[in-house]
Design a protein around this motif. Structure first.
Motif, PDB file in Angstrom:
ATOM      1  N   LEU A 456      35.984  45.049  61.664  1.00  0.00           N
ATOM      2  CA  LEU A 456      35.867  45.274  60.224  1.00  0.00           C
ATOM      3  C   LEU A 456      37.227  45.000  59.582  1.00  0.00           C
ATOM      4  CD1 LEU A 456      33.801  48.574  60.317  1.00  0.00           C
ATOM      5  CD2 LEU A 456      32.972  46.262  59.837  1.00  0.00           C
ATOM      6  N   PRO A 457      37.237  44.525  58.346  1.00  0.00           N
ATOM      7  CA  PRO A 457      38.521  44.180  57.723  1.00  0.00           C
ATOM      8  C   PRO A 457      39.430  45.398  57.641  1.00  0.00           C
ATOM      9  CG  PRO A 457      36.722  44.144  56.117  1.00  0.00           C
ATOM     10  CD  PRO A 457      36.100  44.286  57.457  1.00  0.00           C
ATOM     11  N   GLN A 458      40.681  45.198  58.031  1.00  0.00           N
ATOM     12  CA  GLN A 458      41.629  46.309  58.022  1.00  0.00           C
ATOM     13  C   GLN A 458      42.194  46.523  56.605  1.00  0.00           C
ATOM     14  OE1 GLN A 458      42.033  48.086  61.039  1.00  0.00           O
ATOM     15  NE2 GLN A 458      40.282  46.750  61.426  1.00  0.00           N
ATOM     16  N   ASP A 459      42.405  45.422  55.911  1.00  0.00           N
ATOM     17  CA  ASP A 459      42.926  45.526  54.540  1.00  0.00           C
ATOM     18  C   ASP A 459      41.989  44.783  53.616  1.00  0.00           C
ATOM     19  OD1 ASP A 459      45.502  46.824  55.117  1.00  0.00           O
ATOM     20  OD2 ASP A 459      45.861  44.961  56.239  1.00  0.00           O
ATOM     21  N   LEU A 460      41.618  45.446  52.543  1.00  0.00           N
ATOM     22  CA  LEU A 460      40.745  44.792  51.572  1.00  0.00           C
ATOM     23  C   LEU A 460      41.616  44.136  50.502  1.00  0.00           C
ATOM     24  CD1 LEU A 460      38.077  47.600  51.250  1.00  0.00           C
ATOM     25  CD2 LEU A 460      37.912  45.471  52.525  1.00  0.00           C
ATOM     26  N   PRO A 461      41.175  42.979  50.004  1.00  0.00           N
ATOM     27  CA  PRO A 461      41.977  42.343  48.963  1.00  0.00           C
ATOM     28  C   PRO A 461      42.048  43.223  47.718  1.00  0.00           C
ATOM     29  CG  PRO A 461      39.922  41.139  49.358  1.00  0.00           C
ATOM     30  CD  PRO A 461      39.963  42.245  50.336  1.00  0.00           C
ATOM     31  N   GLU A 462      43.163  43.204  47.140  1.00  0.00           N
ATOM     32  CA  GLU A 462      43.399  44.061  45.971  1.00  0.00           C
ATOM     33  C   GLU A 462      44.072  43.170  44.919  1.00  0.00           C
ATOM     34  OE1 GLU A 462      43.042  47.723  46.538  1.00  0.00           O
ATOM     35  OE2 GLU A 462      42.842  47.686  44.355  1.00  0.00           O
ATOM     36  N   SER A 463      43.505  43.122  43.736  1.00  0.00           N
ATOM     37  CA  SER A 463      44.163  42.319  42.703  1.00  0.00           C
ATOM     38  C   SER A 463      44.180  43.128  41.413  1.00  0.00           C
ATOM     39  CB  SER A 463      43.418  41.009  42.505  1.00  0.00           C
ATOM     40  OG  SER A 463      42.201  41.265  41.832  1.00  0.00           O
ATOM     41  N   GLU A 464      44.708  42.532  40.371  1.00  0.00           N
ATOM     42  CA  GLU A 464      44.797  43.275  39.119  1.00  0.00           C
ATOM     43  C   GLU A 464      43.419  43.633  38.581  1.00  0.00           C
ATOM     44  OE1 GLU A 464      47.138  40.660  36.758  1.00  0.00           O
ATOM     45  OE2 GLU A 464      49.032  41.476  37.523  1.00  0.00           O
ATOM     46  N   GLN A 465      42.479  42.695  38.780  1.00  0.00           N
ATOM     47  CA  GLN A 465      41.136  42.985  38.257  1.00  0.00           C
ATOM     48  C   GLN A 465      40.218  43.661  39.273  1.00  0.00           C
ATOM     49  OE1 GLN A 465      42.361  39.784  38.185  1.00  0.00           O
ATOM     50  NE2 GLN A 465      42.576  39.268  35.995  1.00  0.00           N
ATOM     51  N   LEU A 466      40.301  43.149  40.454  1.00  0.00           N
ATOM     52  CA  LEU A 466      39.320  43.570  41.462  1.00  0.00           C
ATOM     53  C   LEU A 466      39.924  44.585  42.429  1.00  0.00           C
ATOM     54  CD1 LEU A 466      36.463  42.882  42.658  1.00  0.00           C
ATOM     55  CD2 LEU A 466      37.667  41.314  44.176  1.00  0.00           C
ATOM     56  N   SER A 467      39.243  45.698  42.584  1.00  0.00           N
ATOM     57  CA  SER A 467      39.650  46.583  43.687  1.00  0.00           C
ATOM     58  C   SER A 467      38.409  46.992  44.458  1.00  0.00           C
ATOM     59  CB  SER A 467      40.433  47.784  43.156  1.00  0.00           C
ATOM     60  OG  SER A 467      39.576  48.628  42.442  1.00  0.00           O
ATOM     61  N   MET A 468      38.627  47.268  45.740  1.00  0.00           N
ATOM     62  CA  MET A 468      37.484  47.496  46.639  1.00  0.00           C
ATOM     63  C   MET A 468      37.775  48.659  47.566  1.00  0.00           C
ATOM     64  SD  MET A 468      36.786  43.619  47.855  1.00  0.00           S
ATOM     65  CE  MET A 468      35.188  43.867  48.559  1.00  0.00           C
ATOM     66  N   ALA A 469      36.680  49.292  47.989  1.00  0.00           N
ATOM     67  CA  ALA A 469      36.781  50.290  49.062  1.00  0.00           C
ATOM     68  C   ALA A 469      35.513  50.153  49.892  1.00  0.00           C
ATOM     69  CB  ALA A 469      36.890  51.689  48.483  1.00  0.00           C
ATOM     70  N   ALA A 470      35.634  50.352  51.182  1.00  0.00           N
ATOM     71  CA  ALA A 470      34.452  50.157  52.034  1.00  0.00           C
ATOM     72  C   ALA A 470      34.547  51.005  53.288  1.00  0.00           C
ATOM     73  CB  ALA A 470      34.339  48.679  52.422  1.00  0.00           C
ATOM     74  N   SER A 471      33.388  51.311  53.854  1.00  0.00           N
ATOM     75  CA  SER A 471      33.353  52.008  55.149  1.00  0.00           C
ATOM     76  C   SER A 471      32.025  51.699  55.824  1.00  0.00           C
ATOM     77  CB  SER A 471      33.478  53.519  54.954  1.00  0.00           C
ATOM     78  OG  SER A 471      32.307  54.008  54.336  1.00  0.00           O
ATOM     79  N   SER A 472      32.058  51.835  57.132  1.00  0.00           N
ATOM     80  CA  SER A 472      30.830  51.634  57.902  1.00  0.00           C
ATOM     81  C   SER A 472      30.843  52.620  59.060  1.00  0.00           C
ATOM     82  CB  SER A 472      30.782  50.188  58.426  1.00  0.00           C
ATOM     83  OG  SER A 472      29.590  49.990  59.120  1.00  0.00           O
ATOM     84  N   SER A 473      29.772  53.366  59.209  1.00  0.00           N
ATOM     85  CA  SER A 473      29.711  54.355  60.285  1.00  0.00           C
ATOM     86  C   SER A 473      28.477  54.102  61.123  1.00  0.00           C
ATOM     87  CB  SER A 473      29.604  55.766  59.720  1.00  0.00           C
ATOM     88  OG  SER A 473      30.485  55.925  58.650  1.00  0.00           O
ATOM     89  N   PRO A 474      28.662  53.722  62.368  1.00  0.00           N
ATOM     90  CA  PRO A 474      27.499  53.539  63.233  1.00  0.00           C
ATOM     91  C   PRO A 474      26.889  54.890  63.593  1.00  0.00           C
ATOM     92  CG  PRO A 474      29.510  53.187  64.482  1.00  0.00           C
ATOM     93  CD  PRO A 474      29.919  53.450  63.062  1.00  0.00           C
ATOM     94  N   SER A 475      25.578  54.942  63.747  1.00  0.00           N
ATOM     95  CA  SER A 475      24.933  56.207  64.130  1.00  0.00           C
ATOM     96  C   SER A 475      25.165  56.478  65.610  1.00  0.00           C
ATOM     97  CB  SER A 475      23.436  56.134  63.851  1.00  0.00           C
ATOM     98  OG  SER A 475      22.829  55.185  64.693  1.00  0.00           O
ATOM     99  N   GLN A 476      25.327  55.426  66.402  1.00  0.00           N
ATOM    100  CA  GLN A 476      25.692  55.597  67.805  1.00  0.00           C
ATOM    101  C   GLN A 476      27.133  55.109  67.961  1.00  0.00           C
ATOM    102  OE1 GLN A 476      22.634  53.347  69.748  1.00  0.00           O
ATOM    103  NE2 GLN A 476      21.031  54.669  68.943  1.00  0.00           N
ATOM    104  N   GLU A 477      27.559  54.903  69.197  1.00  0.00           N
ATOM    105  CA  GLU A 477      28.945  54.473  69.390  1.00  0.00           C
ATOM    106  C   GLU A 477      29.198  53.150  68.671  1.00  0.00           C
ATOM    107  OE1 GLU A 477      27.325  56.048  71.591  1.00  0.00           O
ATOM    108  OE2 GLU A 477      28.661  57.586  72.389  1.00  0.00           O
ATOM    109  N   VAL A 478      28.243  52.239  68.815  1.00  0.00           N
ATOM    110  CA  VAL A 478      28.380  50.967  68.121  1.00  0.00           C
ATOM    111  C   VAL A 478      27.104  50.745  67.322  1.00  0.00           C
ATOM    112  CG1 VAL A 478      29.944  49.892  69.772  1.00  0.00           C
ATOM    113  CG2 VAL A 478      27.486  49.762  70.142  1.00  0.00           C
ATOM    114  N   GLY A 479      27.176  49.871  66.312  1.00  0.00           N
ATOM    115  CA  GLY A 479      25.996  49.710  65.476  1.00  0.00           C
ATOM    116  C   GLY A 479      25.838  48.292  64.989  1.00  0.00           C
TER     117      GLY A 479
END
Lengths: 699, 120
Positions: A456-479
């Protein structure tokens, strides 16, 4: 006719009682040899427990005594030259011979069961003893009247000494094989001693009544003496053989009674023989030195054979690697795995004991339909004992013996005891194995999880206009959930959220493939339509037919603020305007991998949206809105939209955290998810971030 | 724990599977074996009646995909009838209405089979 039948029945040349010719002697001998085998056939089905055998012999002996006394009442006598005096002498002699032979034969054949009870290696001693006795009887009674001179005389002497010697050795070897004694407990032991003493008394009485000058010629006025004076002249060889047989019986029963008397265990509850105790001791130590299941199985079959419970043994265990689980032979002793598997219907026997959870005994394997033909003669009876933890039968111990009716009640008890220990040892080994395996798997899954999180991306692009936040959680060890963001050279940003159907490792593999496709195809064909067509083509070849992927893909032009977005089967993206106006972009589009034809392309629609300052875009997977609380209520898209609307002015990262917290609150702080869950939040600002210093603090 | 079940019915050569409860990754194998059984009996015309199907996950949807091509190759099909709105929404999002016949009632699905309308 009479002259033909008479000699065969009674072995007599009517006119001369004792001077029968050699031909007649052979005929008589052959008749009695035949009688031996007929008796053997009759007695084969008789019960074979030690007490039953002894009891049977005692009854036969008493019956024989009674009948003998009756026959002795028939008038008839012989003179000093053993010649018949009256005609009934012939009848009397014949009947006495028949009775005496029947008794001796029965005695020997019943004792054989006890003598041959255990050690297989010495079982040949028995037929050799019978042969030596028979040869000696014949030879001894047909020695020449005048001993030849010279070499022939010496040879004949050596022969008679050899025969006698061999016979004595074999009688001695068999007379002390009383291992069955150790199996008897408490009352059985006492009973055996009493029957044994009774038998000794009867066999002691026999010579007393048989000799002509018996010490008890008359009992209660009835003549009981002198039957040997009829038997001897009738067939000397038979007389000697009968005598030897009774002598052996006497010695054997004496040995049995003595060992019963001097081998009484102190504790009446001791339920195992010395051999079996040794076996259990060995299994016990085996359990402590816990090795793998295969080795434990090897040791169990080895101990089964060494403990004289079996002539050969093998273990089958359910193979848990492939469904449906089938029983497989994992260890064998004294028989090859191939032969055991070919001769016995392993699965049928296993299923029966697995159902009954009891020891199954087949006393005559030749008659069982689950045993295939062309078995060797060294397998006559079979016992199959279940192995497992009591609730579930996971294997079975097969025990075969070289004799039909080879298993008696005590054997079954011993087998049951053995298998309970063996089960314990096997389950213990299996537990250790599976713990090791589980730990290994857990380690590997932890590594896989690490790898997947790093994808998964370690750093999300961040600009003056666009900002982002994200997460993903598998229900098992991997998903199978996945999101990624890619900044392209012309100031465009590609973002994808995808969900591989199913969960766990298989989904995780497809997720990794999809990321590869995204990373390469989004650069070459960044427009949503082109990318998804490309992705569908690329992924369709590789997917299992029942696996598909849903994805939502967006391309943001940071210069113009135009968002192009397409959806292939995925949950619609949500957009909330600065004024709190929500919309769901439910454009048409089929999931990736569901259709490889024109249908996919034809149905794929693209949404074009001019981003406005304060716009919030939320991309998510169904795990988020289908997440349930304790009442089974789903989080739902309405609640998601409501929460986003309430906090739409927040900075992307804070808004993302608020949403995750709200989800946790809804589910009552349940830490684990039932499905993989992914959330991506994008916010579009009208001005550079530095111009809005308090942005994150606003409600 | 599993609250999913499949019931079989037969109507003029068409196998009708009544699904009850929740179809997810855990219960999908039950449906798979039910469809396999129907295939063993030669039934390549299958109607899934979803009147009592409360939930379906992606793993559950995958089961239909696993069989549909094969059934269509045998001139059969899988059609869906009487899906609950929530379940239909999942089908719809995924684009299933473009791939499968999804009808409001079982009779309509049977009618489609009888009239020999080819799958989409």
């Amino acid at each position: 006719m009479t002259t033909l039948v008479w000699p065969i029945l009674f072995g007599l040349d009517p006119p001369a009682f004792s001077s029968s010719g050699i031909g007649l002697q052979i005929t008589v001998g052959a008749c009695f040899v035949l009688w031996w085998f007929v008796l053997a056939r009759i007695l084969r089905r008789a019960r074979s427990g030690p007490i039953q055998v002894l009891w049977h012999i005692l009854l036969t002996a008493v019956l024989f005594m009674v009948l003998l006394v009756c026959v002795l009442q028939i008038p008839g006598a012989v003179n000093e030259e053993f010649q018949a005096i009256t005609a009934t002498t012939h009848l009397k002699g014949g009947l006495i011979a028949l009775l005496a032979a029947s008794f001796a034969f029965t005695l020997l054949q019943r004792l054989r069961i006890l003598v041959r009870r255990r050690r297989q290696s010495t079982s040949r001693n028995w037929p050799y003893m019978l042969l030596a006795m028979a040869l000696f009887s014949v030879y001894f009674t047909h020695l020449p009247q005048e001993w030849p001179e010279g070499l022939l005389g010496i040879l004949l002497s050596i022969l008679v000494v050899c025969l006698a010697g061999a016979m004595v050795v074999y009688i001695a070897a068999n007379a002390f094989r009383v291992s069955w004694v150790a199996q008897l407990r408490g009352n059985q032991r006492l009973l055996a001693i009493l029957i044994g003493l009774g038998l000794l008394a009867v066999t002691v009485l026999l010579p007393a009544v048989s000799l002509p000058n018996s010490p008890f010629p008359m009992i209660a006025g009835v003549s009981v003496s002198g039957f040997s004076s009829f038997l001897g002249p009738y067939s000397p060889s038979l007389a000697v053989f009968t005598g030897l047989g009774v002598l052996f019986g006497f010695l054997y029963i004496l040995a049995s009674v003595l060992s019963l008397l001097f081998n009484i265990p102190g504790d009446p509850d001791v339920r195992l023989t010395v051999d079996e105790m040794g076996v259990l001791d060995n299994l016990n130590s085996l359990m402590k030195s816990a090795v793998d299941v295969g080795e434990v199985a090897e040791r169990v079959v080895e101990q089964t054979v060494e403990g004289y419970l079996a002539s050969a043994a093998w273990i089958v265990m359910l193979n848990y690697e492939n469904e449906p689980y089938r029983p497989m032979i994992v260890a064998s002793q004294n028989i090859s795995i191939e032969r055991a598997a070919a001769a016995f219907d392993t699965a049928a026997f296993f299923n029966e004991v697995a159902g009954a959870k009891e020891v199954l005994v087949v006393q005559q394997v030749a008659t069982d339909y689950r045993v295939r033909t062309s078995l060797g003669s060294d397998i006559q009876s079979l016992a199959v004992a279940p192995l497992g933890d009591g609730a579930v039968v996971s294997g079975a111990l097969f025990i075969v013996r070289a004799e039909a009716y080879g298993f008696v009640k005590d054997d079954i008890a011993a087998i049951r005891m053995l298998t309970s220990y063996a089960s314990l040892a096997l389950e213990y080994a299996r537990l250790i194995e599976s713990t090791i395996e589980r730990e290994r798997l857990a380690r590997e899954l932890a590594i896989a999880r690490e790898v997947q999180l790093r994808l998964l991306p370690q750093d999300l692009p961040e600009s003056e206009q666009l900002s982002m936040a994200a997460s993903s959680s598998p229900s098992q060890e991997v998903g199978g959930d996945f999101y990624d963001v890619l900044e392209l050279e012309d100031g465009k940003v590609a973002v994808i959220v995808a969900d591989v159907s199913g969960k766990g490792t298989s989904a995780a593999f497809y997720m990794a493939i999809l990321q590869g496709i995204f990373r390469s195809a989004a650069r070459l064909t960044p427009s949503p339509r082109d990318f998804l067509l490309q992705a569908n083509r690329a992924i369709s070849d590789r997917l299992d037919r029942k696996i598909f992927v849903t994805a939502v893909y967006g391309l943001v032009d940071q210069y113009t603020g135009v968002l192009h977005l397409a959806r292939s089967g995925h949950c619609p993206a949500i957009r909330i305007s600065a004024s709190g106006e929500p919309s769901e972009w439910r454009s048409s589009g089929i999931g990736l991998g569901l259709n490889q034809g024109p249908l996919f392309a034809d149905s794929l629609a693209v949404v074009e949206h001019q981003l406005m300052p304060g716009d919030v875009i939320v991309l998510y997977t169904d795990g988020l809105i289908e997440h349930r609380n304790a009442d089974g209520e789903e989080y739902g898209v309405e609640r998601l939209i409501g929460t986003v609307t309430d906090h739409r002015h927040m900075e992307a990262r804070l808004l993302h955290n608020v949403l995750i917290k709200d989800l946790a609150r809804f589910t009552g702080g349940q830490p684990s998810y039932s499905d993989d869950l992914t959330l991506v939040v994008l916010t579009w600002q009208h001005a550079p971030r530095k111009a809005v210093p308090e942005a994150s603090g606003r409600p | 724990m599993s609250n999913f079940s499949v019931a079989f019915r037969n109507s003029a050569g068409t196998t009708i599977l009544d699904l009850h409860g929740e179809l997810d990754a855990h219960t999908a194998p039950d449906l798979e074996s039910a469809i396999l059984k129907s295939r063993e009996n030669g039934g390549h015309n299958v109607i899934i009646n979803g009147a009592h199907l409360d939930y379906i996950s992606s793993a559950g949807l995958g089961v239909f995909m696993a069989f549909v091509e094969e059934f269509r190759a045998e001139d059969g099909d899988i059609k869906f009838a009487a899906l609950q709105p929530k379940v239909y929404n999942v089908f719809d999002l995924l684009g299933f209405p473009l791939i499968f016949h999804i009808t409001g009632s079982e009779e309509e699905a049977l009618e489609l089979f009888n009239s020999g309308v080819r799958p989409l």
